[in-house]
Scaffold this motif. Structure first.
Motif, PDB file in Angstrom:
ATOM      1  N   VAL A   1       0.755  -1.262   0.095  1.00  0.00           N
ATOM      2  CA  VAL A   1      -0.201   0.186  -0.386  1.00  0.00           C
ATOM      3  C   VAL A   1       0.983   1.278  -0.282  1.00  0.00           C
ATOM      4  O   VAL A   1       0.520   2.543  -1.040  1.00  0.00           O
ATOM      5  CB  VAL A   1      -1.061  -0.177   0.948  1.00  0.00           C
ATOM      6  N   ASP A   2       2.141   1.175   1.483  1.00  0.00           N
ATOM      7  CA  ASP A   2       3.002   2.461   0.819  1.00  0.00           C
ATOM      8  C   ASP A   2       3.612   2.629   0.197  1.00  0.00           C
ATOM      9  O   ASP A   2       3.403   3.814  -0.871  1.00  0.00           O
ATOM     10  CB  ASP A   2       3.854   2.162   2.088  1.00  0.00           C
ATOM     11  N   THR A   3       3.317   1.722  -1.623  1.00  0.00           N
ATOM     12  CA  THR A   3       4.602   1.565  -2.725  1.00  0.00           C
ATOM     13  C   THR A   3       3.178   2.194  -3.915  1.00  0.00           C
ATOM     14  O   THR A   3       3.472   3.032  -4.640  1.00  0.00           O
ATOM     15  CB  THR A   3       5.062   0.468  -2.878  1.00  0.00           C
ATOM     16  N   PHE A   4       2.648   2.198  -3.435  1.00  0.00           N
ATOM     17  CA  PHE A   4       1.029   1.796  -4.771  1.00  0.00           C
ATOM     18  C   PHE A   4       0.809   3.482  -4.105  1.00  0.00           C
ATOM     19  O   PHE A   4       0.447   4.414  -5.393  1.00  0.00           O
ATOM     20  CB  PHE A   4       0.391   1.177  -4.138  1.00  0.00           C
ATOM     21  N   GLY A   5       0.456   3.604  -2.964  1.00  0.00           N
ATOM     22  CA  GLY A   5       0.121   5.040  -2.677  1.00  0.00           C
ATOM     23  C   GLY A   5       1.372   5.877  -2.476  1.00  0.00           C
ATOM     24  O   GLY A   5       0.993   7.067  -2.203  1.00  0.00           O
ATOM     25  N   ASN A   6       2.184   6.758  -2.970  1.00  0.00           N
ATOM     26  CA  ASN A   6       3.439   6.535  -3.375  1.00  0.00           C
ATOM     27  C   ASN A   6       3.998   6.968  -1.579  1.00  0.00           C
ATOM     28  O   ASN A   6       4.128   8.500  -1.663  1.00  0.00           O
ATOM     29  CB  ASN A   6       3.497   7.971  -3.989  1.00  0.00           C
ATOM     30  N   ARG A   7       3.955   6.985  -0.444  1.00  0.00           N
ATOM     31  CA  ARG A   7       4.157   7.162   0.640  1.00  0.00           C
ATOM     32  C   ARG A   7       5.386   8.058   0.674  1.00  0.00           C
ATOM     33  O   ARG A   7       5.340   9.034   1.194  1.00  0.00           O
ATOM     34  CB  ARG A   7       3.648   6.289   1.470  1.00  0.00           C
ATOM     35  N   SER A   8       6.698   7.814  -0.522  1.00  0.00           N
ATOM     36  CA  SER A   8       7.286   8.439  -0.098  1.00  0.00           C
ATOM     37  C   SER A   8       7.789  10.317  -0.581  1.00  0.00           C
ATOM     38  O   SER A   8       7.889  10.645  -0.044  1.00  0.00           O
ATOM     39  CB  SER A   8       8.779   7.741  -0.781  1.00  0.00           C
ATOM     40  N   ASP A   9       6.275  10.340  -1.936  1.00  0.00           N
ATOM     41  CA  ASP A   9       6.044  11.773  -2.212  1.00  0.00           C
ATOM     42  C   ASP A   9       5.460  12.751  -1.229  1.00  0.00           C
ATOM     43  O   ASP A   9       5.582  13.773  -1.281  1.00  0.00           O
ATOM     44  CB  ASP A   9       5.363  11.172  -3.405  1.00  0.00           C
ATOM     45  N   LEU A  10       4.705  11.975  -0.122  1.00  0.00           N
ATOM     46  CA  LEU A  10       3.984  12.355   0.836  1.00  0.00           C
ATOM     47  C   LEU A  10       4.817  13.068   2.271  1.00  0.00           C
ATOM     48  O   LEU A  10       4.552  13.800   2.289  1.00  0.00           O
ATOM     49  CB  LEU A  10       2.849  12.117   1.417  1.00  0.00           C
ATOM     50  N   ASP A  11       6.734  12.391   2.162  1.00  0.00           N
ATOM     51  CA  ASP A  11       6.921  12.471   3.071  1.00  0.00           C
ATOM     52  C   ASP A  11       7.718  13.925   2.472  1.00  0.00           C
ATOM     53  O   ASP A  11       9.273  13.712   2.066  1.00  0.00           O
ATOM     54  CB  ASP A  11       8.103  11.569   3.339  1.00  0.00           C
ATOM     55  N   VAL A  12       7.282  15.419   2.917  1.00  0.00           N
ATOM     56  CA  VAL A  12       8.028  16.290   2.463  1.00  0.00           C
ATOM     57  C   VAL A  12       9.069  16.646   3.714  1.00  0.00           C
ATOM     58  O   VAL A  12       8.675  17.346   4.774  1.00  0.00           O
ATOM     59  CB  VAL A  12       7.093  17.273   1.945  1.00  0.00           C
ATOM     60  N   GLY A  13      10.319  16.970   3.221  1.00  0.00           N
ATOM     61  CA  GLY A  13      11.539  17.853   4.282  1.00  0.00           C
ATOM     62  C   GLY A  13      11.322  17.195   5.259  1.00  0.00           C
ATOM     63  O   GLY A  13      11.020  18.342   6.091  1.00  0.00           O
TER      64      GLY A  13
END
Length: 75
Positions: free
Chosen positions: A17-29
């Motif tokens: 789910v984290d990969t599909f939902g691009n969780r890394s893109d939501l972790d900004v700065g």
């Protein structure tokens, strides 16, 4: 069983789910997860007149989409 202490998904499913939902893109700065509305508002502030949505011959800027969504939210 305490729902707050139990994971909602098994580990492998959570990774998926984290990969599909691009969780890394939501972790900004390093600030942790940010919501999509927060990310969109930041984009509106940065580039309000850039095209946000294109559909056929029509296009709308980030500012226009933000204004339309605000009107809809207050309808």
């Amino acid at each position: 069983m305490n729902p707050q202490s139990e994971p909602a998904l098994p580990g492998t499913e959570q990774i998926r789910v984290d990969t599909f939902g691009n969780r890394s893109d939501l972790d900004v700065g390093g600030q942790g997860l940010r919501s999509l509305p927060e990310l969109f508002a930041a984009q509106v502030a940065r580039t309000p007149d850039n095209r946000s949505v294109v559909f056929g011959e029509q296009s709308w800027s980030y500012r226009e989409i933000d204004e339309m969504s605000s009107r809809l939210a207050h309808f």
